[in-house]
Motif scaffolding. Structure first.
Motif, PDB file in Angstrom:
ATOM      1  N   ALA A   1       0.837  -1.193   0.000  1.00  0.00           N
ATOM      2  CA  ALA A   1       0.000   0.000   0.000  1.00  0.00           C
ATOM      3  C   ALA A   1       0.872   1.243   0.000  1.00  0.00           C
ATOM      4  CB  ALA A   1      -0.929   0.004   1.218  1.00  0.00           C
ATOM      5  N   CYS A   2       0.273   2.347  -0.454  1.00  0.00           N
ATOM      6  CA  CYS A   2       0.968   3.631  -0.459  1.00  0.00           C
ATOM      7  C   CYS A   2      -0.055   4.747  -0.329  1.00  0.00           C
ATOM      8  CB  CYS A   2       1.769   3.803  -1.748  1.00  0.00           C
ATOM      9  SG  CYS A   2       2.682   5.365  -1.865  1.00  0.00           S
ATOM     10  N   SER A   3       0.187   5.666   0.590  1.00  0.00           N
ATOM     11  CA  SER A   3      -0.697   6.810   0.789  1.00  0.00           C
ATOM     12  C   SER A   3       0.110   8.101   0.753  1.00  0.00           C
ATOM     13  CB  SER A   3      -1.433   6.715   2.131  1.00  0.00           C
ATOM     14  OG  SER A   3      -2.314   5.620   2.162  1.00  0.00           O
ATOM     15  N   ASP A   4      -0.522   9.120   0.183  1.00  0.00           N
ATOM     16  CA  ASP A   4       0.044  10.467   0.208  1.00  0.00           C
ATOM     17  C   ASP A   4      -1.121  11.424   0.415  1.00  0.00           C
ATOM     18  OD1 ASP A   4       1.159  12.926  -0.143  1.00  0.00           O
ATOM     19  OD2 ASP A   4       2.106  12.498  -2.066  1.00  0.00           O
ATOM     20  N   VAL A   5      -1.427  11.709   1.666  1.00  0.00           N
ATOM     21  CA  VAL A   5      -2.570  12.578   1.939  1.00  0.00           C
ATOM     22  C   VAL A   5      -2.197  14.051   1.852  1.00  0.00           C
ATOM     23  CG1 VAL A   5      -3.824  10.833   3.243  1.00  0.00           C
ATOM     24  CG2 VAL A   5      -2.236  12.308   4.444  1.00  0.00           C
ATOM     25  N   ASN A   6      -0.990  14.337   1.354  1.00  0.00           N
ATOM     26  CA  ASN A   6      -0.673  15.689   0.901  1.00  0.00           C
ATOM     27  C   ASN A   6      -1.272  15.965  -0.472  1.00  0.00           C
ATOM     28  OD1 ASN A   6       0.901  16.552   3.108  1.00  0.00           O
ATOM     29  ND2 ASN A   6       2.723  15.503   2.307  1.00  0.00           N
ATOM     30  N   GLY A   7      -1.654  14.883  -1.168  1.00  0.00           N
ATOM     31  CA  GLY A   7      -2.253  15.040  -2.487  1.00  0.00           C
ATOM     32  C   GLY A   7      -1.256  15.168  -3.618  1.00  0.00           C
ATOM     33  N   THR A   8      -0.008  14.747  -3.397  1.00  0.00           N
ATOM     34  CA  THR A   8       1.015  14.897  -4.431  1.00  0.00           C
ATOM     35  C   THR A   8       1.375  13.587  -5.114  1.00  0.00           C
ATOM     36  OG1 THR A   8       2.729  14.749  -2.726  1.00  0.00           O
ATOM     37  CG2 THR A   8       2.001  16.951  -3.388  1.00  0.00           C
ATOM     38  N   ALA A   9       0.690  12.485  -4.785  1.00  0.00           N
ATOM     39  CA  ALA A   9       0.823  11.186  -5.468  1.00  0.00           C
ATOM     40  C   ALA A   9       2.263  10.684  -5.499  1.00  0.00           C
ATOM     41  CB  ALA A   9       0.260  11.262  -6.885  1.00  0.00           C
ATOM     42  N   THR A  10       2.968  10.822  -4.387  1.00  0.00           N
ATOM     43  CA  THR A  10       4.339  10.340  -4.304  1.00  0.00           C
ATOM     44  C   THR A  10       4.375   8.832  -4.541  1.00  0.00           C
ATOM     45  OG1 THR A  10       4.919  12.085  -2.752  1.00  0.00           O
ATOM     46  CG2 THR A  10       6.357  10.154  -2.789  1.00  0.00           C
ATOM     47  N   PRO A  11       5.247   8.342  -5.440  1.00  0.00           N
ATOM     48  CA  PRO A  11       5.248   6.910  -5.763  1.00  0.00           C
ATOM     49  C   PRO A  11       6.107   6.090  -4.813  1.00  0.00           C
ATOM     50  CG  PRO A  11       6.771   8.063  -7.201  1.00  0.00           C
ATOM     51  CD  PRO A  11       6.128   9.118  -6.338  1.00  0.00           C
ATOM     52  N   ALA A  12       5.732   4.815  -4.688  1.00  0.00           N
ATOM     53  CA  ALA A  12       6.535   3.824  -3.978  1.00  0.00           C
ATOM     54  C   ALA A  12       6.726   2.634  -4.908  1.00  0.00           C
ATOM     55  CB  ALA A  12       5.851   3.384  -2.686  1.00  0.00           C
ATOM     56  N   ASN A  13       7.965   2.135  -5.017  1.00  0.00           N
ATOM     57  CA  ASN A  13       8.278   1.021  -5.911  1.00  0.00           C
ATOM     58  C   ASN A  13       8.520  -0.249  -5.111  1.00  0.00           C
ATOM     59  OD1 ASN A  13       8.224   2.583  -8.317  1.00  0.00           O
ATOM     60  ND2 ASN A  13      10.298   3.332  -7.879  1.00  0.00           N
ATOM     61  N   PHE A  14       7.873  -1.327  -5.543  1.00  0.00           N
ATOM     62  CA  PHE A  14       7.999  -2.633  -4.903  1.00  0.00           C
ATOM     63  C   PHE A  14       8.576  -3.607  -5.929  1.00  0.00           C
ATOM     64  CE2 PHE A  14       4.700  -0.302  -2.763  1.00  0.00           C
ATOM     65  CZ  PHE A  14       4.860  -0.612  -1.411  1.00  0.00           C
ATOM     66  N   ASP A  15       9.709  -4.254  -5.574  1.00  0.00           N
ATOM     67  CA  ASP A  15      10.408  -5.109  -6.529  1.00  0.00           C
ATOM     68  C   ASP A  15       9.724  -6.453  -6.734  1.00  0.00           C
ATOM     69  OD1 ASP A  15      12.318  -3.163  -6.827  1.00  0.00           O
ATOM     70  OD2 ASP A  15      13.747  -4.066  -5.437  1.00  0.00           O
ATOM     71  N   TYR A  16       9.175  -7.023  -5.678  1.00  0.00           N
ATOM     72  CA  TYR A  16       8.615  -8.374  -5.713  1.00  0.00           C
ATOM     73  C   TYR A  16       7.666  -8.523  -4.535  1.00  0.00           C
ATOM     74  CZ  TYR A  16      11.872  -9.156  -1.891  1.00  0.00           C
ATOM     75  OH  TYR A  16      12.534  -9.053  -0.691  1.00  0.00           O
ATOM     76  N   PHE A  17       6.988  -9.654  -4.504  1.00  0.00           N
ATOM     77  CA  PHE A  17       6.141  -9.976  -3.357  1.00  0.00           C
ATOM     78  C   PHE A  17       6.168 -11.483  -3.174  1.00  0.00           C
ATOM     79  CE2 PHE A  17       2.204 -10.829  -1.050  1.00  0.00           C
ATOM     80  CZ  PHE A  17       2.218  -9.811  -0.097  1.00  0.00           C
ATOM     81  N   ILE A  18       6.352 -11.924  -1.941  1.00  0.00           N
ATOM     82  CA  ILE A  18       6.401 -13.359  -1.629  1.00  0.00           C
ATOM     83  C   ILE A  18       5.260 -13.718  -0.689  1.00  0.00           C
ATOM     84  CG2 ILE A  18       7.725 -15.172  -0.456  1.00  0.00           C
ATOM     85  CD1 ILE A  18      10.271 -13.786  -1.384  1.00  0.00           C
ATOM     86  N   TYR A  19       4.596 -14.827  -1.009  1.00  0.00           N
ATOM     87  CA  TYR A  19       3.604 -15.436  -0.112  1.00  0.00           C
ATOM     88  C   TYR A  19       4.031 -16.888   0.063  1.00  0.00           C
ATOM     89  CZ  TYR A  19      -0.881 -17.068   1.762  1.00  0.00           C
ATOM     90  OH  TYR A  19      -1.870 -17.630   2.542  1.00  0.00           O
ATOM     91  N   ARG A  20       4.406 -17.242   1.291  1.00  0.00           N
ATOM     92  CA  ARG A  20       4.958 -18.564   1.568  1.00  0.00           C
ATOM     93  C   ARG A  20       4.093 -19.276   2.615  1.00  0.00           C
ATOM     94  NH1 ARG A  20       9.295 -16.939   3.662  1.00  0.00           N
ATOM     95  NH2 ARG A  20      10.422 -16.702   1.686  1.00  0.00           N
TER      96      ARG A  20
END
Length: 537
Positions: free
Chosen positions: A507-526
Motif C-alpha cells: 500500500a501507499c498513501s500520500d494525503v498531501n495530495g502529491t501522489a508520491t510513488p513507492a516502488n515494490f520489486d517483488y512480493f512473496i507469499y509462503r
C-alpha cells in the motif's frame, strides 16, 4: 479414489454459484469491494480449480468508489442457456440501517473469458439475484425482497420474468416464498426436475445459524412446499464441526448423473471462533431420493471429506508464490473499488509502482494491491523504495481486512523529513476507525535506499520484520493478534455483518495530495503448514 478435503476454494470465496457446460465446471463467487469484480474458477473434475477470469473489469460495468466495507459485489449467479453465459450480480452502495441501496445487473458473454456485455439494470428491490432459464425458453429473475419497514428487512423471494429482447423485467412480480422461522431468507436459485420447480435459499444470516433451505412447487409462481427436513444443510446444531456457517448453496449435476451442492462455509479458529480466512467454498455430495427431494449425503452437517470425480495434488496448495511484475500484475492480486487502476498503480517499469493516494481504509481511492490469505499460517515479504517528506506520506506492507481492521508496517517520515519505520494498526472500533495509540517507537532509517519488509502469521500471532539493504531480517514491534483480521472483527457490530476475508499486500498513501510513488520489486507469499490447515487424510 480418495476423498478430497474441503474447502475447494480456500480463503475469501463466498456465495458460490456453480455451473456445468459440457465437461467444464465453473464457480462464481462474491468479491465485495475488491476490483475487478466476481471471481470465476474453472474445473474439469470438481477437485482442482483455477481462477480463469474476473468479468467486471471496466467502469461501465462496475464503479465501487464510495462503497462501504463489505459492500460492492454480492452473490453473483452464473448460468448458461445453451447459447451464452449469463451473469447477474448486486452492487451494494449502502448496507447498514433500514435501507439497502443497491443495483441488480445482468450481463452476458458467448465465452466465459468474455468479452462480457455492459450491464442491464434489472431492479433494486433486494439482494442476491439469480436467473433461471426454463425449458419453455422463458427466463425468470428472482431476488431477495427488502422492506425497510420490517425487522429484519428480508421479507421473501420475489419472481419476475426477464425479456432479453427488450432487456428488462416484464409482467407481474410476486413474492413466491417467505421462508421459515430461521428468517433472513436470501440467496435464491431455481431449478426444474421431474415437473417440479425447486427453490433453494439461504437462511439464518451468514454467521453461525446459516442454512440451506429447499422448497418446491408444480407451478413456478407457487405455492412452494418445504422440504421434509426444511434445511438440507447447516452446522448450526453442530458447534464442533470443522465446517461452520454453512449455507448459501447451489446445485450441479455431473455428466454421469451425480448431484453436488456447493456452499459457503468458514473454519473459525481461537476460542473466540474467528473466521480469519473469511467465508470459503465447500462441496457436498447429494442425492435425489424416491420422494423427489434432494438430500445431502451424511447431512445436514457438512462433511470435511467428500468424494468427487477427481483427486488433488496438495503440493500446489503449499507451494511458495514469488510474484514479480515484469509481465504485469498477477491474477492473484486485486485492489479496492476503483475501475481506474492506472491512477493507483503501474507495472510499466517492471516493478509495482503505487501512486500515493488516500489514506489506508479509504472507501474511494487508495493505492492498495493485495492477495487473499488462504492459509492459517504464512510468511510474506516485499522490498519498497520510497522517499517520503513528512508523516502524511507512508508506504509498506499490510495485513488488511477493512478500514476498521488492519496492521501496516510503513516507511514514512517525521515532520522534519527524516525517514522512519512505523507500525500503524486500527482499533477495530466500528464505526469510528481510529488508529490504535500510542504508536510503537519509530525506527530511524537512512535517508535513501530500499527497505525489506516482512511479516509472519502463525495462527493468531502476527510478527513484523524489516531489514536494510545487505542485512538480515529482524523483528520489529510486538506480536499482534492476527485473529482480529476476521469476519467477526471486521468492523461491524454483528458477526454476520462483515463478509470478506484477510488480505496481505502493498500500500501507499500520500494525503498531501502529491501522489508520491513507492516502488515494490517483488512480493512473496509462503504458506507454512499449520495443524488447522492440514490437508492430509
Amino acid at each position: 479414489m480418495p476423498p478430497i478435503r474441503n474447502p475447494i476454494l480456500p480463503g475469501f470465496n463466498p456465495d458460490p454459484s456453480i455451473l456445468r457446460v459440457g465437461d467444464d465446471y465453473y464457480i462464481a463467487t462474491s468479491t465485495f469491494e475488491w476490483f475487478p469484480g466476481v471471481q470465476i474458477h474453472h474445473s474439469k473434475d470438481l477437485a482442482n480449480w483455477d481462477l480463469i477470469t474476473r468479468p467486471l473489469t471496466r467502469k461501465s460495468q462496475l464503479d465501487m468508489r464510495g462503497n462501504p466495507d463489505s459492500g460492492g459485489i454480492w452473490a453473483p449467479c452464473l448460468t448458461h442457456d445453451g447459447d451464452k453465459f449469463w451473469l447477474v450480480y448486486t452492487d451494494v452502495k449502502r448496507k447498514d440501517g433500514s435501507f439497502n441501496d443497491l443495483y441488480n445487473y445482468i450481463i452476458s458473454a458467448h465465452a466465459i473469458e468474455g468479452p462480457w456485455s455492459d450491464p442491464i439494470h434489472a431492479n433494486s428491490s433486494g439482494i442476491d439475484p439469480s436467473l433461471f432459464h426454463d425449458d419453455s425458453g422463458r427466463k425468470w429473475f428472482v431476488n431477495q425482497l427488502w422492506d425497510h419497514r420490517c425487522r429484519p428487512s428480508f421479507v421473501g423471494i420475489v419472481l419476475q420474468e426477464f425479456d432479453p429482447s427488450s432487456g428488462k423485467l416484464v409482467g407481474p412480480r410476486k413474492n413466491i416464498f417467505t421462508g421459515t422461522e430461521l428468517r433472513i431468507t436470501e440467496g435464491p436459485h431455481l431449478y426444474k426436475r421431474n415437473g417440479w420447480y425447486y427453490l433453494l435459499t439461504a437462511e439464518g444470516g451468514t454467521a453461525y445459524q446459516h442454512s440451506c433451505t429447499l422448497a418446491r412447487s408444480r407451478d413456478i409462481w407457487g405455492p412452494y412446499e418445504l422440504h421434509p427436513d426444511k434445511h438440507i444443510l447447516s452446522a448450526r446444531d453442530a458447534p464442533f464441526a470443522a465446517l461452520q456457517r454453512a449455507g448459501h448453496g447451489d446445485i450441479v449435476d455431473t455428466p454421469e448423473g451425480k448431484t453436488y451442492l456447493v456452499h459457503l462455509t468458514s473454519r473459525p479458529t481461537t476460542q473466540n471462533r474467528r473466521s480469519v480466512l473469511g467465508r470459503e467454498t465447500a462441496i457436498q455430495e447429494a442425492y435425489w431420493a424416491e420422494d423427489d427431494w434432494l438430500y445431502v449425503k451424511n447431512g445436514p452437517v457438512p462433511s470435511l471429506y467428500v468424494d468427487v470425480p477427481g483427486t488433488r495434488d496438495e503440493s500446489v496448495y503449499w507451494a511458495e508464490q514469488r510474484y514479480t511484475f515484469e509481465n504485469g500484475l498477477h491474477k492473484d492480486f486485486q485492489w479496492l473499488r476503483t475501475p481506474e487502476p492506472e491512477r493507483i498503480f503501474s507495472t510499466s517499469e517492471k516493478v509495482l509502482t503505487l501512486f500515493g493516494r488516500e489514506s489506508i481504509g479509504s472507501w474511494f481511492e487508495q493505492a492498495l494491491v493485495a492477495r487473499r490469505q488462504t492459509h492459517f499460517s504464512y510468511d510474506s515479504e516485499t522490498t519498497v523504495d520510497f522517499s517520503p517528506t513528512d508523516e502524511r506520506q507512508f508506504a509498506g506492507l499490510t495485513a488488511y481486512y477493512s478500514r476498521f481492521n488492519f496492521f501496516y508496517l510503513t516507511v514514512t517520515a517525521h515532520s522534519d523529513g527524516k525517514r522512519q519505520l512505523l507500525i500503524m494498526r486500527s482499533e477495530a472500533s466500528w464505526p469510528v476507525g481510529n488508529l490504535a495509540t500510542p504508536f510503537n517507537e519509530p525506527i530511524q532509517l537512512p535517508e535513501s535506499g530500499k527497505v525489506r519488509l516482512a511479516l509472519s502469521i502463525r495462527g493468531p500471532a502476527l510478527q513484523f520484520f524489516y531489514a536494510l539493504e545487505g542485512e538480515v531480517l529482524k523483528k520489529v514491534g510486538p506480536v499482534f493478534d492476527a485473529s482480529l483480521l476476521s469476519d467477526e472483527c471486521g468492523g461491524h457490530k454483528a458477526a454476520d455483518g462483515s463478509f470478506t476475508g484477510a488480505f496481505v499486500g502493498m500500500a501507499c498513501s500520500d494525503v498531501n495530495g502529491t501522489a508520491t510513488p513507492a516502488n515494490f520489486d517483488y512480493f512473496i507469499y509462503r504458506p507454512v503448514e499449520d495443524e488447522s490447515d492440514r490437508y492430509d487424510i
